[in-house]
Motif scaffolding. Structure first.
Motif, PDB file in Angstrom:
ATOM      1  N   LYS A 330       0.832  -1.204   0.000  1.00  0.00           N
ATOM      2  CA  LYS A 330       0.000   0.000   0.000  1.00  0.00           C
ATOM      3  C   LYS A 330       0.866   1.253   0.000  1.00  0.00           C
ATOM      4  N   ALA A 331       1.961   1.233   0.777  1.00  0.00           N
ATOM      5  CA  ALA A 331       2.878   2.378   0.803  1.00  0.00           C
ATOM      6  C   ALA A 331       3.514   2.593  -0.559  1.00  0.00           C
ATOM      7  N   THR A 332       3.844   1.505  -1.242  1.00  0.00           N
ATOM      8  CA  THR A 332       4.446   1.592  -2.579  1.00  0.00           C
ATOM      9  C   THR A 332       3.463   2.222  -3.562  1.00  0.00           C
ATOM     10  N   GLU A 333       2.204   1.816  -3.487  1.00  0.00           N
ATOM     11  CA  GLU A 333       1.184   2.380  -4.378  1.00  0.00           C
ATOM     12  C   GLU A 333       0.976   3.868  -4.104  1.00  0.00           C
ATOM     13  N   LEU A 334       0.911   4.240  -2.822  1.00  0.00           N
ATOM     14  CA  LEU A 334       0.644   5.634  -2.457  1.00  0.00           C
ATOM     15  C   LEU A 334       1.791   6.576  -2.851  1.00  0.00           C
ATOM     16  N   THR A 335       3.003   6.038  -2.946  1.00  0.00           N
ATOM     17  CA  THR A 335       4.160   6.871  -3.302  1.00  0.00           C
ATOM     18  C   THR A 335       4.578   6.697  -4.755  1.00  0.00           C
ATOM     19  N   ASN A 336       3.719   6.022  -5.547  1.00  0.00           N
ATOM     20  CA  ASN A 336       4.045   5.799  -6.959  1.00  0.00           C
ATOM     21  C   ASN A 336       5.379   5.069  -7.093  1.00  0.00           C
ATOM     22  N   ALA A 337       5.530   4.000  -6.298  1.00  0.00           N
ATOM     23  CA  ALA A 337       6.716   3.139  -6.319  1.00  0.00           C
ATOM     24  C   ALA A 337       7.991   3.891  -5.950  1.00  0.00           C
ATOM     25  N   GLU A 338       7.922   4.638  -4.823  1.00  0.00           N
ATOM     26  CA  GLU A 338       9.133   5.291  -4.316  1.00  0.00           C
ATOM     27  C   GLU A 338      10.205   4.212  -4.172  1.00  0.00           C
ATOM     28  N   PRO A 339      11.417   4.423  -4.729  1.00  0.00           N
ATOM     29  CA  PRO A 339      12.407   3.346  -4.821  1.00  0.00           C
ATOM     30  C   PRO A 339      12.771   2.657  -3.508  1.00  0.00           C
ATOM     31  N   LEU A 340      12.973   3.416  -2.438  1.00  0.00           N
ATOM     32  CA  LEU A 340      13.371   2.780  -1.181  1.00  0.00           C
ATOM     33  C   LEU A 340      12.230   1.939  -0.602  1.00  0.00           C
ATOM     34  N   ALA A 342       9.665   0.643  -2.407  1.00  0.00           N
ATOM     35  CA  ALA A 342       9.466  -0.477  -3.330  1.00  0.00           C
ATOM     36  C   ALA A 342      10.525  -1.557  -3.107  1.00  0.00           C
ATOM     37  N   GLY A 343      11.743  -1.133  -2.816  1.00  0.00           N
ATOM     38  CA  GLY A 343      12.805  -2.100  -2.535  1.00  0.00           C
ATOM     39  C   GLY A 343      12.506  -2.911  -1.294  1.00  0.00           C
ATOM     40  N   LEU A 344      11.928  -2.251  -0.289  1.00  0.00           N
ATOM     41  CA  LEU A 344      11.563  -2.954   0.940  1.00  0.00           C
ATOM     42  C   LEU A 344      10.446  -3.960   0.673  1.00  0.00           C
ATOM     43  N   VAL A 364       8.466  -4.888  -8.903  1.00  0.00           N
ATOM     44  CA  VAL A 364       8.680  -3.716  -8.039  1.00  0.00           C
ATOM     45  C   VAL A 364      10.169  -3.385  -7.903  1.00  0.00           C
ATOM     46  N   LEU A 365      11.010  -4.398  -7.924  1.00  0.00           N
ATOM     47  CA  LEU A 365      12.448  -4.134  -7.798  1.00  0.00           C
ATOM     48  C   LEU A 365      13.004  -3.502  -9.068  1.00  0.00           C
ATOM     49  N   ARG A 366      12.503  -3.941 -10.220  1.00  0.00           N
ATOM     50  CA  ARG A 366      12.932  -3.311 -11.474  1.00  0.00           C
ATOM     51  C   ARG A 366      12.484  -1.850 -11.506  1.00  0.00           C
ATOM     52  N   ALA A 367      11.301  -1.585 -10.988  1.00  0.00           N
ATOM     53  CA  ALA A 367      10.831  -0.198 -10.917  1.00  0.00           C
ATOM     54  C   ALA A 367      11.706   0.609  -9.966  1.00  0.00           C
ATOM     55  N   ALA A 368      12.118  -0.018  -8.877  1.00  0.00           N
ATOM     56  CA  ALA A 368      12.943   0.677  -7.881  1.00  0.00           C
ATOM     57  C   ALA A 368      14.303   1.066  -8.453  1.00  0.00           C
ATOM     58  N   VAL A 369      14.979   0.124  -9.095  1.00  0.00           N
ATOM     59  CA  VAL A 369      16.312   0.442  -9.634  1.00  0.00           C
ATOM     60  C   VAL A 369      16.203   1.304 -10.890  1.00  0.00           C
ATOM     61  N   GLY A 370      15.044   1.245 -11.557  1.00  0.00           N
ATOM     62  CA  GLY A 370      14.847   2.106 -12.718  1.00  0.00           C
ATOM     63  C   GLY A 370      14.807   3.578 -12.332  1.00  0.00           C
ATOM     64  N   ARG A 371      14.285   3.864 -11.143  1.00  0.00           N
ATOM     65  CA  ARG A 371      14.202   5.250 -10.675  1.00  0.00           C
ATOM     66  C   ARG A 371      15.394   5.640  -9.805  1.00  0.00           C
ATOM     67  N   ASP A 372      16.068   4.660  -9.249  1.00  0.00           N
ATOM     68  CA  ASP A 372      17.201   4.943  -8.364  1.00  0.00           C
ATOM     69  C   ASP A 372      18.237   3.840  -8.552  1.00  0.00           C
ATOM     70  N   ARG A 373      19.132   4.043  -9.515  1.00  0.00           N
ATOM     71  CA  ARG A 373      20.125   3.007  -9.805  1.00  0.00           C
ATOM     72  C   ARG A 373      21.137   2.860  -8.677  1.00  0.00           C
ATOM     73  N   LEU A 374      21.293   3.905  -7.871  1.00  0.00           N
ATOM     74  CA  LEU A 374      22.284   3.844  -6.794  1.00  0.00           C
ATOM     75  C   LEU A 374      21.656   3.270  -5.524  1.00  0.00           C
ATOM     76  N   ASN A 375      21.142   2.072  -5.659  1.00  0.00           N
ATOM     77  CA  ASN A 375      20.463   1.394  -4.562  1.00  0.00           C
ATOM     78  C   ASN A 375      20.967  -0.047  -4.512  1.00  0.00           C
ATOM     79  N   PRO A 376      22.134  -0.266  -3.898  1.00  0.00           N
ATOM     80  CA  PRO A 376      22.740  -1.596  -3.933  1.00  0.00           C
ATOM     81  C   PRO A 376      21.875  -2.691  -3.333  1.00  0.00           C
ATOM     82  N   PHE A 377      21.102  -2.362  -2.286  1.00  0.00           N
ATOM     83  CA  PHE A 377      20.266  -3.389  -1.662  1.00  0.00           C
ATOM     84  C   PHE A 377      19.192  -3.876  -2.623  1.00  0.00           C
ATOM     85  N   ALA A 378      18.569  -2.945  -3.382  1.00  0.00           N
ATOM     86  CA  ALA A 378      17.541  -3.346  -4.346  1.00  0.00           C
ATOM     87  C   ALA A 378      18.153  -4.196  -5.452  1.00  0.00           C
ATOM     88  N   TRP A 379      19.361  -3.845  -5.887  1.00  0.00           N
ATOM     89  CA  TRP A 379      20.033  -4.654  -6.909  1.00  0.00           C
ATOM     90  C   TRP A 379      20.319  -6.065  -6.389  1.00  0.00           C
TER      91      TRP A 379
END
Length: 459
Positions: A330-340, A342-344, A364-379
């Motif tokens: 729900k948090a991911t939907e409300l923030t339009n897949a905010e990367p951090l 969405a990664g969680l 969701v993880l592809r969406a996360a790294v698509g908006r924030d590539r500098l997210n090692p945990f999501a990768w």
């Protein structure tokens, strides 16, 4: 030999003084990053820059400090947020740092250092000449005088830059319609800190400082701020509420739980207090109490994505990933897949070990790294999904992304080469694997050059 050793010591001191400080760890939180962007964007625009090109990064450092280190990034220490009492105080600091960016001060730092170095080298040569002529005491006197002159020139250069940034910051606050009261208030905190630690405010003491005396800065800025049309403008109430929230979160995350519970007692049912206690209880493994605080926040606003994120985080990190999915989704939907966030969510989906969740996790993880590539945990999490689905080339590519960001260049090179070998030639992923391989190789070669004697043939 003794004189030569002392001369070399002077030289070493000058070299060490020019080295950058070790990098501090970056603190990442979706709500905090959104807040810092929201309060800095008006200042960035007032400075004639594009908001999307200027980033404010929070560092885990208890000292009260902020700085720029090249590019258009402002770094703020966690200690500064803890010391501040208002959003306007933080905006005053950000405005000052933007003044360094627009003034090109980091680029000109080398100019000041070079001029000081010239004086140092000339004094060393003169001192060495005196030493060779047998005038040892004179040699050391020449050296000391040269060092003093070089230091004075560089510090004067630094103080000029700081005064320039102060003036620019005042201009940007005015342009954004923000009162300078917060800026003056924060300078007052710095002045009180100097008094507390016994720092002299004399002109002589000011000679040895990189920044102008805080009292002088307050006097100069007060004249500017008090005549500005924005001086009596009320503070932005929304910014202040959000500041109090992120400050409480930061305290709960960084401080010892007993200190947090002391500063935010149970009798305080405000949103910041509930936030702080939720993190304190979570750190103490008191899951029920942490969830109780999270639920109290959601009772205030069931649609607040950051309250939902908090509950999901507590559940996930307490070993209950299946229960964490719904609030995080729900948090991911409300923030339009905010990367951090969405990664969680991706992490929670994977942690259930239910393969039926893997397709959603990949999405969701592809969406996360698509908006924030500098997210090692999501990768890393994305690599886990690819591996579980048998897509090993992309799993290795995801590992390479994570490894190169984490400074594991040898591993990144091997992962990128393995990915490239398994991917179709010419595809975006194949090209990205090549790019990472080149980057990792370049960084390894640079490390080899810095560590002479190391065998670089294996590259």
């Amino acid at each position: 030999m003794r004189l030569l050793s002392r001369l070399l010591a002077f030289l070493a001191l000058g070299i060490l003084a020019a080295q950058p400080v070790a990098a501090q760890s970056v603190l990442r939180d979706a709500e905090t990053e959104h807040f810092l962007k929201e309060i800095s964007d008006p200042l960035v625009e007032a400075a004639g820059l594009k908001p999307g090109n200027v980033e404010v990064v929070l560092l885990n450092d208890p000292s009260i400090n902020a700085f720029v280190a090249g590019g258009q990034t402002v770094y703020i220490h966690s200690g500064l947020i803890e010391a501040a009492d208002s959003a306007e105080e933080v905006q005053g600091v950000i405005a000052h740092e933007i003044g360094h960016i627009t003034g090109g001060h980091i680029l000109r730092y080398g100019e000041g250092a070079a001029n000081a170095t010239k004086i140092t080298i000339l004094s060393m040569l003169a001192g060495l000449g005196a030493a060779l002529a047998g005038a040892g005491d004179a040699a050391m006197g020449i050296m000391a005088a040269g060092q003093q002159a070089a230091l004075g020139k560089f510090l004067a250069f630094s103080r000029t830059q700081e005064s320039s940034a102060d003036a620019a910051g005042a201009k940007y606050l005015s342009g954004a319609g923000i009162s300078g009261r917060g800026s003056l208030s924060f300078f007052g905190k710095l002045l009180n800190q100097e008094f507390r630690y016994g720092y002299s405010q004399s002109d002589e003491a000011g000679f040895y400082r990189t920044h102008p005396l805080s009292g002088d800065r307050i006097s100069a800025l007060k004249q500017v701020y008090e005549t500005d049309p924005a001086w009596d403008k009320p503070a932005n109430a929304r910014n202040q509420r959000n500041f109090e929230r992120i400050k409480a979160k930061l305290t709960g995350y960084i401080a010892k739980p007993n200190e947090t519970l002391r500063d935010y007692p149970e009798s305080d049912r405000s949103i910041p207090a509930l936030y702080a206690r939720a993190y304190a209880y979570h750190k103490n493994a008191r899951v029920d109490r942490a969830l109780e605080a999270a639920d109290a926040l959601l009772k205030v606003d069931p649609q607040d994505p950051y309250f939902l994120e908090l509950k999901g985080q507590v559940l996930l990190e307490s070993g209950r990933p299946a229960e964490a999915i719904e609030p995080l989704r729900k948090a991911t939907e409300l923030t339009n897949a905010e990367p951090l966030i969405a990664g969680l969510l991706g992490h929670a989906l994977i942690a259930t070990e239910d393969r039926s969740h893997y397709d959603e996790a990949e999405k969701v993880l592809r969406a996360a790294v698509g908006r924030d590539r500098l997210n090692p945990f999501a990768w890393y999490q994305l690599g886990v999904v690819y591996a579980a689905k048998g897509d090993m080339p992309r799993a290795r590519l995801a590992s390479a992304e994570q490894q190169v960001m984490s400074g594991q260049y040898a591993f990144a090179l091997r992962s990128a080469q393995a990915a490239e070998a398994g991917l179709e030639n010419g595809t975006p992923d194949w090209l990205r694997a090549q790019d990472i391989g080149l980057e990792a190789r370049a960084m390894l070669e640079r490390e080899c050059e810095m560590q002479r004697g190391r065998n670089c043939d294996r590259l």
